[in-house]
Scaffold this motif. Structure first.
Motif, PDB file in Angstrom:
ATOM      1  N   ASP A  34       0.825  -1.208   0.000  1.00  0.00           N
ATOM      2  CA  ASP A  34       0.000   0.000   0.000  1.00  0.00           C
ATOM      3  C   ASP A  34       0.859   1.258   0.000  1.00  0.00           C
ATOM      4  OD1 ASP A  34      -2.257  -1.604   0.003  1.00  0.00           O
ATOM      5  OD2 ASP A  34      -2.630  -1.401   2.172  1.00  0.00           O
ATOM      6  N   ALA A  35       1.929   1.249   0.797  1.00  0.00           N
ATOM      7  CA  ALA A  35       2.831   2.404   0.843  1.00  0.00           C
ATOM      8  C   ALA A  35       3.523   2.605  -0.507  1.00  0.00           C
ATOM      9  CB  ALA A  35       3.867   2.220   1.953  1.00  0.00           C
ATOM     10  N   ALA A  36       3.933   1.519  -1.133  1.00  0.00           N
ATOM     11  CA  ALA A  36       4.584   1.615  -2.451  1.00  0.00           C
ATOM     12  C   ALA A  36       3.600   2.153  -3.487  1.00  0.00           C
ATOM     13  CB  ALA A  36       5.133   0.257  -2.874  1.00  0.00           C
ATOM     14  N   ARG A  37       2.357   1.676  -3.455  1.00  0.00           N
ATOM     15  CA  ARG A  37       1.336   2.191  -4.390  1.00  0.00           C
ATOM     16  C   ARG A  37       1.132   3.686  -4.196  1.00  0.00           C
ATOM     17  NH1 ARG A  37      -2.448  -2.779  -3.824  1.00  0.00           N
ATOM     18  NH2 ARG A  37      -1.890  -3.909  -5.714  1.00  0.00           N
ATOM     19  N   GLU A  38       1.087   4.115  -2.950  1.00  0.00           N
ATOM     20  CA  GLU A  38       0.913   5.536  -2.665  1.00  0.00           C
ATOM     21  C   GLU A  38       2.097   6.349  -3.195  1.00  0.00           C
ATOM     22  OE1 GLU A  38       0.414   8.431   1.200  1.00  0.00           O
ATOM     23  OE2 GLU A  38      -0.337   6.381   1.345  1.00  0.00           O
ATOM     24  N   ARG A  39       3.324   5.829  -3.024  1.00  0.00           N
ATOM     25  CA  ARG A  39       4.502   6.531  -3.547  1.00  0.00           C
ATOM     26  C   ARG A  39       4.442   6.627  -5.072  1.00  0.00           C
ATOM     27  NH1 ARG A  39       6.984   3.366   0.433  1.00  0.00           N
ATOM     28  NH2 ARG A  39       7.755   1.880  -1.108  1.00  0.00           N
ATOM     29  N   VAL A  40       4.023   5.556  -5.731  1.00  0.00           N
ATOM     30  CA  VAL A  40       3.902   5.575  -7.193  1.00  0.00           C
ATOM     31  C   VAL A  40       2.869   6.616  -7.615  1.00  0.00           C
ATOM     32  CG1 VAL A  40       3.081   4.243  -9.185  1.00  0.00           C
ATOM     33  CG2 VAL A  40       4.710   3.225  -7.602  1.00  0.00           C
ATOM     34  N   GLU A  41       1.740   6.648  -6.957  1.00  0.00           N
ATOM     35  CA  GLU A  41       0.687   7.605  -7.307  1.00  0.00           C
ATOM     36  C   GLU A  41       1.154   9.041  -7.072  1.00  0.00           C
ATOM     37  OE1 GLU A  41      -2.939   8.999  -8.717  1.00  0.00           O
ATOM     38  OE2 GLU A  41      -1.893   7.104  -8.963  1.00  0.00           O
ATOM     39  N   ARG A  42       1.838   9.281  -5.952  1.00  0.00           N
ATOM     40  CA  ARG A  42       2.352  10.632  -5.684  1.00  0.00           C
ATOM     41  C   ARG A  42       3.372  11.037  -6.745  1.00  0.00           C
ATOM     42  NH1 ARG A  42       2.822   9.379   0.110  1.00  0.00           N
ATOM     43  NH2 ARG A  42       5.004   9.049  -0.357  1.00  0.00           N
ATOM     44  N   ALA A  43       4.224  10.097  -7.144  1.00  0.00           N
ATOM     45  CA  ALA A  43       5.221  10.394  -8.173  1.00  0.00           C
ATOM     46  C   ALA A  43       4.547  10.693  -9.509  1.00  0.00           C
ATOM     47  CB  ALA A  43       6.198   9.227  -8.322  1.00  0.00           C
ATOM     48  N   ARG A  44       3.513   9.920  -9.847  1.00  0.00           N
ATOM     49  CA  ARG A  44       2.785  10.143 -11.102  1.00  0.00           C
ATOM     50  C   ARG A  44       2.123  11.516 -11.110  1.00  0.00           C
ATOM     51  NH1 ARG A  44      -1.998  10.301 -13.033  1.00  0.00           N
ATOM     52  NH2 ARG A  44      -3.007   9.797 -11.068  1.00  0.00           N
ATOM     53  N   VAL A  45       1.455  11.864 -10.021  1.00  0.00           N
ATOM     54  CA  VAL A  45       0.795  13.164  -9.921  1.00  0.00           C
ATOM     55  C   VAL A  45       1.838  14.283  -9.941  1.00  0.00           C
ATOM     56  CG1 VAL A  45      -0.570  14.640  -8.384  1.00  0.00           C
ATOM     57  CG2 VAL A  45      -1.268  12.281  -8.779  1.00  0.00           C
ATOM     58  N   SER A  65      11.723  17.246 -21.380  1.00  0.00           N
ATOM     59  CA  SER A  65      11.928  15.819 -21.197  1.00  0.00           C
ATOM     60  C   SER A  65      10.889  15.284 -20.236  1.00  0.00           C
ATOM     61  CB  SER A  65      13.325  15.570 -20.639  1.00  0.00           C
ATOM     62  OG  SER A  65      13.516  14.199 -20.433  1.00  0.00           O
ATOM     63  N   VAL A  66      10.178  14.255 -20.673  1.00  0.00           N
ATOM     64  CA  VAL A  66       9.162  13.630 -19.839  1.00  0.00           C
ATOM     65  C   VAL A  66       9.716  12.295 -19.376  1.00  0.00           C
ATOM     66  CG1 VAL A  66       6.818  12.746 -19.774  1.00  0.00           C
ATOM     67  CG2 VAL A  66       7.348  14.745 -21.151  1.00  0.00           C
ATOM     68  N   PRO A  67       9.854  12.101 -18.050  1.00  0.00           N
ATOM     69  CA  PRO A  67      10.506  10.913 -17.521  1.00  0.00           C
ATOM     70  C   PRO A  67       9.883   9.591 -17.936  1.00  0.00           C
ATOM     71  CG  PRO A  67      10.166  12.543 -15.789  1.00  0.00           C
ATOM     72  CD  PRO A  67       9.469  13.029 -17.003  1.00  0.00           C
ATOM     73  N   SER A  68       8.577   9.510 -18.078  1.00  0.00           N
ATOM     74  CA  SER A  68       7.968   8.209 -18.386  1.00  0.00           C
ATOM     75  C   SER A  68       8.135   7.901 -19.858  1.00  0.00           C
ATOM     76  CB  SER A  68       6.494   8.197 -18.024  1.00  0.00           C
ATOM     77  OG  SER A  68       5.782   9.069 -18.852  1.00  0.00           O
TER      78      SER A  68
END
Length: 187
Positions: A34-45, A65-68
């Protein structure tokens, strides 16, 4: 000698302890997931916000430059964009070509200005590219396909592109007013 019932109770107690231990491990793992998912979502936003901020502060055609994925995306609304650029939005009533960026805008304007349906080679020439270079023709054709998928262009049975009726219909898009279609005599 211990009783069979006593042995079975001891066995059940050990199994229950094992279950409790594994349940704790599972709960800890789920908390980490859950913590990892939250970090991914925060990074995406955060990436989206960063691109948005850069879009407001950079000159119109400066690549960002777009990182993804490592692509270069032109931020802004005009000019000729050589890179992949920003995908066009789905056309809706009231949208004009000003919402299109870079090469998408150029391709749309060229199709609107044409006297009839136009093929990939004709589009390539209309936007000022080398029609003899197959890669240039494919880049332009790809932009036209994207515009078709999003409702800006339509494709005739022979594969040539024309403005989608809704995108240049009655008062639907300022593009039709800005780029009147020349009649057959002026083309």
């Amino acid at each position: 000698m211990p009783s069979v019932l006593g042995l079975m109770e001891q066995r059940e107690a050990r199994a229950r302890q094992g279950l409790e231990s594994w349940t704790k491990v599972l709960e800890q793992a789920q908390a980490e997931v859950d913590a990892a998912r939250e970090r991914v979502e925060r990074a995406r936003v955060g990436r989206g916000e960063g691109v948005s901020v850069l879009a407001e502060e950079r000159p119109v055609d400066m690549p960002v430059s777009v990182p993804s994925g490592g692509e270069m995306a032109a931020v802004g609304a005009g000019g000729s964009n050589v890179g992949p650029g920003v995908r066009p939005p789905v056309w809706r009533s009231g949208m004009g070509e000003e919402v299109l960026s870079g090469l998408y805008r150029e391709v749309f304007a060229a199709v609107v200005a044409a006297s009839g349906p136009v093929n990939g080679v004709g589009l390539t020439r209309a936007v000022g590219r080398e029609a003899e270079i197959k890669n240039d023709v494919e880049k332009i054709r790809h932009r036209a396909y994207e515009l078709e998928k999003r409702g800006w262009l339509a494709r005739a049975k022979d594969g040539r592109f024309m403005p989608a009726p809704a995108a240049v219909g009655r008062g639907a898009s300022p593009a039709s007013a800005e780029h009147p279609r020349p009649d057959a005599g002026t083309a």
